[in-house]
Enzyme design. Sequence first.
Site, PDB file in Angstrom:
ATOM      1  N   HIS A  67       0.839  -1.195   0.000  1.00  0.00           N
ATOM      2  CA  HIS A  67       0.000   0.000   0.000  1.00  0.00           C
ATOM      3  C   HIS A  67       0.875   1.247   0.000  1.00  0.00           C
ATOM      4  O   HIS A  67       2.039   1.217   0.407  1.00  0.00           O
ATOM      5  CB  HIS A  67      -0.946   0.008   1.198  1.00  0.00           C
ATOM      6  CG  HIS A  67      -0.278  -0.277   2.505  1.00  0.00           C
ATOM      7  ND1 HIS A  67       0.014  -1.561   2.925  1.00  0.00           N
ATOM      8  CD2 HIS A  67       0.166   0.531   3.494  1.00  0.00           C
ATOM      9  CE1 HIS A  67       0.592  -1.521   4.105  1.00  0.00           C
ATOM     10  NE2 HIS A  67       0.705  -0.257   4.471  1.00  0.00           N
ATOM     11  N   CYS A 203      -2.148  -2.842  19.343  1.00  0.00           N
ATOM     12  CA  CYS A 203      -0.855  -2.536  18.731  1.00  0.00           C
ATOM     13  C   CYS A 203      -0.573  -1.053  18.936  1.00  0.00           C
ATOM     14  O   CYS A 203      -1.477  -0.294  19.305  1.00  0.00           O
ATOM     15  CB  CYS A 203      -0.845  -2.903  17.248  1.00  0.00           C
ATOM     16  SG  CYS A 203      -1.981  -1.932  16.233  1.00  0.00           S
TER      17      CYS A 203
END
Length: 699
Positions: A67, A203
């Site tokens: 990406h 995270c």
Amino acid sequence: MAEQIISEATVSLDVDAGNDPAAVITYLADSLGAAGRTSDPAELTRGALDREAKSATGLPGGIAIPHARAASVTDASLAMARLSQKVDFGAPDGPADLVFLIAAPEGGASEHMKLLSSLARALVRPDFVSALRAAPSDAAVIELVNEAIDPQAKPATSPATTEAATAATATATTTTKAAPAGGTPGEGAATGDRPRIVAITACPTGIAHTYMAADALKYAAERAGVEFAVETQGSSATTPFTRDTIADADAVIFATDVGVKGKERFHGKPVIASGVKRAINEPDAMIAEAVAAATNPHAAVVTAGDGDGAASDAPEGGVGLGKQLQQALMTGVSYMIPFVAAGGLLIALAFLPFLGGYEIANKTLDPDKALNDGQFIALHNSLWDLPAGGLGQYIGAVLFAVGGLAMSMLVPALAGYISFAIADRPGIAPGFVAGLVSVQVGASFIGGLIGGLIAGVVCLWISRLPLPQWARGLMPVVIIPLLGSLIIGVVLYMLLGKPLAWVTEKMTDGLNSMSGGSAVILGVVLGLMMCFDLGGPVNKAAYLFATTGLAVGSTAQLEIMAAVMCAGMVPPLAMALATVLRPGLFTEPERENGKAAWLLGASFISEGAIPFAAVDPLRVIPSMMAGGALSGALIMAFGVTQRAPHGGIFVFFTMNNWLLFLVSLVAGTVLSAVLVVAAKQWHRSRDALEVPAYDAVAA
């Protein structure tokens, strides 16, 4: 949005797009260019390859999601290839045959991350992946992807989609209902004797991996026939577990790279813990371990006294000792910094000429002894006996006294919160005691670091002592603080205090004796540390070294503070200057960040350079380190001192020579800006030569 991001022109089924990630990414970028989604496929290719160089985008199960953002992308878009020849994108289980290229406009950061998160979550669903592999046509893939990214926009089911879904059902195995990831906690209530597992996933960014781990664990629980619920502590709103959900759980999984919020809720539960990536790569293994822990009387558990504190077994199922040590030290530093900022800036304000002036620090003592030898007590006792100076001098004296008291808490706060990071709330009091004893015996911040670690470990050990149920309620408020303070006090007073004080004394003497070349070398090292990770552990270590020395107040310590501040200001200022010198080398968002970086750098906020370093670390960070090293060296060579721990140009009045500080700052800023411009110019020239080679491979 979902209907517009992918089209038949950007879907390629069973194609040979090359034998490496560069070729596949180039192939997909070209398809987006042909579809009118990007005006410059080569730029999009460079962006995706740069992202790939930082961290591989391969996922378990033969999937990859490269990406990038690029100015040439007109709308958020997806290109997908089902490869006839698998290509290695760095996944732990081998090469990928399903590759999605996510392309977003430069200004579409939130849209880009939303696409990434939605697609990543869908790609851990076995039925979705199987359906993609079985899809007979481009149209079937488009319907599957649109529904996965935007489930509320469900298109009418076509024969192609039905066929793909049927094939997916034949290959995907799902057996029981589990709570949706991030959905209503406790959904999928237990039935029969099946194990009940709950999980926390988190995270650092709280975007992609948080939810990927949640979904991976959910589907693994389904395959294992386990009742499961998950609480995602990510960027979206967190819905905590209900009391009943936690009470019914047989074991808990912590799949996190950051601290667990509300960890004490799980007191007494068997625990399996790891980083978030293990939950993505090995979800079945983690579910199996949790099921086994639920019936293992010797399994690690989350321990806390009556739920008032929490500490889990170390090294918590895969979180390494080194990582735990780093987290504990960084926690101590982060809680200490407000004391530094408050105390240091109050003292700096007291030195203003129209308030106390520098003589406030030396009113009752020898002028060469600043901030030392019980001076705060002496000053406090003499507040009402100040010589004629009016209200301003009295206010300055009060600010100096209050700031000095705040600065005296640096070592206790550091030790207390290091202990807190290890043993949670029951460890705070023994940790503060360790810091106070360290100051008393002369061990200073070295004693605080070591004492805080010992206090935390001792409290953690005490919390695991087998006690009758009636005594458990006394653990966090009486037993742990009492025994912990007793043990750490005895250890420091009778065993470690004097050796650590000797080390501190020798280090202080060494710093005070530094002059000439040795001082310059120290300035270089501090400058490199401040610019290495821009607010990370190395940067914070240098800052801690400087700020804890402010309480000593020697000339060498004040020079170190000046070197650290000057070097820390260089990265944002250098990047701001670089965007002005050569704006064409930077994207529009980077140029906007450059405008903000002027103020951030002037305020001594090194993190202002992070947006540039995150995009191009190999060229930005070395350039920043060079400028920081130069500034640090010049500060030490010039003998500039700084009494304030923060503030940048706004605390010039606390320096002995602000003009030489400015000279050092400008020199480092210019050097870094020139180096980063040169590096980016060279990089752009190479790109112009290399991208056609990628096109040739794709062709």
